[in-house]
Structures are given as C-alpha cells and as structure tokens.
Write a protein that holds these residues in place. Sequence first.
Motif, mmCIF file in Angstrom:
data_model
loop_
_atom_site.group_PDB
_atom_site.id
_atom_site.type_symbol
_atom_site.label_atom_id
_atom_site.label_comp_id
_atom_site.label_asym_id
_atom_site.label_seq_id
_atom_site.Cartn_x
_atom_site.Cartn_y
_atom_site.Cartn_z
ATOM 1 N N THR A 147 0.842 -1.190 0.000
ATOM 2 C CA THR A 147 0.000 0.000 0.000
ATOM 3 C C THR A 147 0.877 1.239 0.000
ATOM 4 O OG1 THR A 147 -0.088 -0.095 2.406
ATOM 5 C CG2 THR A 147 -1.895 -1.137 1.205
ATOM 6 N N HIS A 191 2.104 -1.111 -10.127
ATOM 7 C CA HIS A 191 0.924 -0.662 -9.399
ATOM 8 C C HIS A 191 -0.284 -1.467 -9.869
ATOM 9 C CE1 HIS A 191 -2.399 2.102 -8.314
ATOM 10 N NE2 HIS A 191 -1.627 2.399 -7.297
ATOM 11 N N ILE A 192 -1.290 -1.607 -9.025
ATOM 12 C CA ILE A 192 -2.446 -2.430 -9.383
ATOM 13 C C ILE A 192 -3.159 -1.898 -10.617
ATOM 14 C CG2 ILE A 192 -3.989 -1.222 -7.773
ATOM 15 C CD1 ILE A 192 -4.032 -4.948 -8.895
ATOM 16 N N THR A 288 -5.623 -1.259 -3.685
ATOM 17 C CA THR A 288 -4.720 -2.402 -3.773
ATOM 18 C C THR A 288 -5.387 -3.652 -3.214
ATOM 19 O OG1 THR A 288 -2.877 -0.865 -3.436
ATOM 20 C CG2 THR A 288 -2.394 -3.201 -3.195
#
Length: 477
Positions: A147, A191-192, A288
């Motif tokens: 995160t 990154h997601i 996330t």
Amino acid sequence: MYPNLLKKRSSLTPNRVALRFNEQAWTFEQLYNEANEFAEKLHTKGIRSGMRIAILASSNPQLVIAIHGCMQLGCELVMLNERLTEEELNFQIQDSHTDYLLVDSLEKRSLAYSHKLSFEEINLAVQTTFKIEKDWFKNRTITIMYTSGTTGNPKGVRQSLENHVMNAMGSAVNLGIQPNDCWLCTVPLFHISGFSILMRSVVYGMTVNLHAKFDAEKAVEEIMSGTVTRMSVVAVTLERIISVLEARNLFFPNTFQSMLVGGGPVPLNYLERAIQRNIPVLQTYGMTETASQTTTLSSEDAIRKLGSAGKPLFFADVRIDGEEKIGEICIKGPHVTMGYVGAAELKNPLVDGWLHTGDIGYIDEEGYLFVVDRRSDLIISGGENIYPAEIEQSLVKHPAVKEAGVVGKHDDKWGQVPVAFVVLKEDVSEEELKAFMKTEMASYKQPVSYYFVEQLPRNASNKLMRRELFNCVQEMK
C-alpha cells in the motif's frame, strides 16, 4: 481451479496482438513462448515454484515477459515501486521475505541484496525445461503489492488468482468487450492499475499499448490516431490530457470508448471540461486490497451522475458503515484480498467478510457511490468535519488554478483549520483566491493560508501525498 491464463489465451487467439511497445509487437503466442523461455532460464538459476520473487524494473516489454515468466514458473511476485528510496525498498524486500530480487540492470539498481539477478543475467542463461501447469489453484497468490504508506509503514497485500480474474470479469461485464479493444497503458505495471491491465489482456484477449511513462502529448496523439480504445488515468493526468486538447482545440474521436479515472475523487471541473472534449470519462473506485476496481460509473450515467464512482461491479458489494449518511466505505466480493504478508500478516483485513477501506463516502437513493475523502485526511475544525477534497474541487474551478492540495494545521481556537497548496496556470493573488472561495463554500471550510508551489508531492500512481504537505506545514511553524 482456473486455467493457466497466458497458456489458455495463447491457445485461443495465438495470432492476436497481445502487446505493443514503440514499433514492436508481440502476439499472444509469441508472448507465451518468450515467457516460457524466461521461466526456463529462471529455473536454471535455481528459482522454483512457490518462491517469492521481487521485481524492480521500468515498464517495458522485458518486464511484461518477466512477470508472465514468473507466473508460469509458479512464483509469487512482489511488485516493487521504482520511485521508492533504498530504505523503503529494503523494508519491503525484508518484510515480504523475498527469495530472489530481479532488477532490470545491476548498474541501475545498487540494492545490497545477495540473491539479486538482472534481466541480462537471466537472458544469458541456458534453458532448463520444467512441467508447465495447465491449471492453477484459484487461491494461489499471484502478486504482493505494498500500500502507498501515506499513514505509516505500508502493508504487503496478497492478491490471489481469483482476485485478479474476478476483478477483470467484473470490469468486462461493466464495460463490455469489443473485438478491436486496445488499452493504452501509461500507468506503472508495479501498481495495481497497471498490473490489472495485463490481467484483463489475457482474460479478454485484448491488446495492450504500453508506454514507459505517462506523456500527455503522446497519449493524445495515440488516441487521436484511433489505435487505442481505452485508458486508465488519475485526476492529475486527466487534467493534463484535457489541457493538451484545449490548447490544440481537439476533440476525442468516437473510436475511443472509455477513460477510467481512479485514485481518488475527481474535481467536477475536470469532468465538465472532459465532456466538452468528447472524453468518455468513467470514474472508478478501487484499491490495492481489491485488485483494482470495485465500482465504476457506466457510460450511460456519466453525465447524469457526474462525480459519482458508480455502482459496484457485478461480483462486488459496497455498503456505508455508520449511522450517518456519510460514513466509511466497506467492500465485499471475490476480488477482495484475504490477507497481508510480513509484519501485517496477523492483521485480518475483513470484519464479518467486509473490508473496511478507511475511505469516506455515501450512497445515494439510486445506489450510486460518491467517494468524499480519506478518513485519515479529515479535518475537524470547531467540531465540524471538513473534507480536503471538497475544498480542492472548489479551488480548481478558478481559471488560474491548475492543481490544489489541502491539509489541516493546528489552531489553538478551532483545533484545526485548512490550508491550501496551489499550482497555478497563471498569476493570481492570495486575496483573489480568498475572495473566490467566499462564493464557493461556508467560511469554516475556507483555507486560512495559501502556499503557491511549482508542483504537488505525488506517489508513483500520481496520488496526492497529503502527509508531505502536512509535514511542510509543520516545518513552517
């Protein structure tokens, strides 16, 4: 069990283009073959199924091949943020109990880690064959992403195969899948938001046009050419695209289907300007812990519900926790993480099956979610709740203001009062902004001070880092 994603996709549409980067292109069959070659070379280097592999690399085709190669081998991927400091990276590597670290070049990455391999070293290795699994367990951990860490140490979030697949399926049900779909990916793959595009690609059989980084001019040129149909952005990158269109007096072609905007509340001013330039903006909400989207505004509601993050995707559920209309957003569904790794491993993210997000919002009478702000960013002044995002949205309505960031500072009388950091398009005085804000909102919400800055602090996914602004205020005392 779910099928081996890339293997299945390669068998279904082997000759369809999977990836484009600059002037190069890979079909799904080519991507599968190169991923398997990379996996066999990893196997030669001693990497085995079940190991946890951290990757630190820029967004390019080699990273895509490495990601799929590790997945073919059955490894868990720890996706490291390129923009972190060495201290931050070392924390995540140690916290995740990484077995090996893969980097795009040894010269570029000076991290002192014993089990470190560069892509170049791996590519020079001989291949050692192994049995490729046809099916994967749906609860298998595919990725671990940390995160943002805006409120203390970041947590390593487990994202399972089911999390990724069900998120992709929910998005597909909402957006629809077109034969010519092509996603312009300018968000980082670690990154997601970026990784989820790769997952959609293999599930949908969709082409990804990958850019190493976001460039508003290049993004506009590619969209205007008609080669891409969808794109993911955050508020600040949306505004930069709009500004390019306005400067050139251009309008997006009808070949472009949707611009998904996430990463926090989007100023209404941006959305109104986007509509004028024929940008089909669909505001989304996710994190996330939910492997990307949880809610997305459908295209038919984009104007009628301006500012909403939409309704939950087909497999997701959302509720508001609290007795008031505005409260904490809670999420449930197969796309929600089942837990963390490392120091946070014993922390259960779910309460009675619901993820408590820490975000504040409300659901209107028709079931549409509106995200107000982060609970941790809330300013309490004289007993009144003030949401920084609301003030920021009002500030960017002023024609001289490009971006704004608002935080609270200590005040002996009120407890806290808001202050604003502003990036300008053109000169304007603090007095002019104060006069403008008097017409926009109640007096207790108006910033008591304005700081004019060249840029606002943002993380790798372009989210505003309010903690850094708060630290600036503390230093100014």
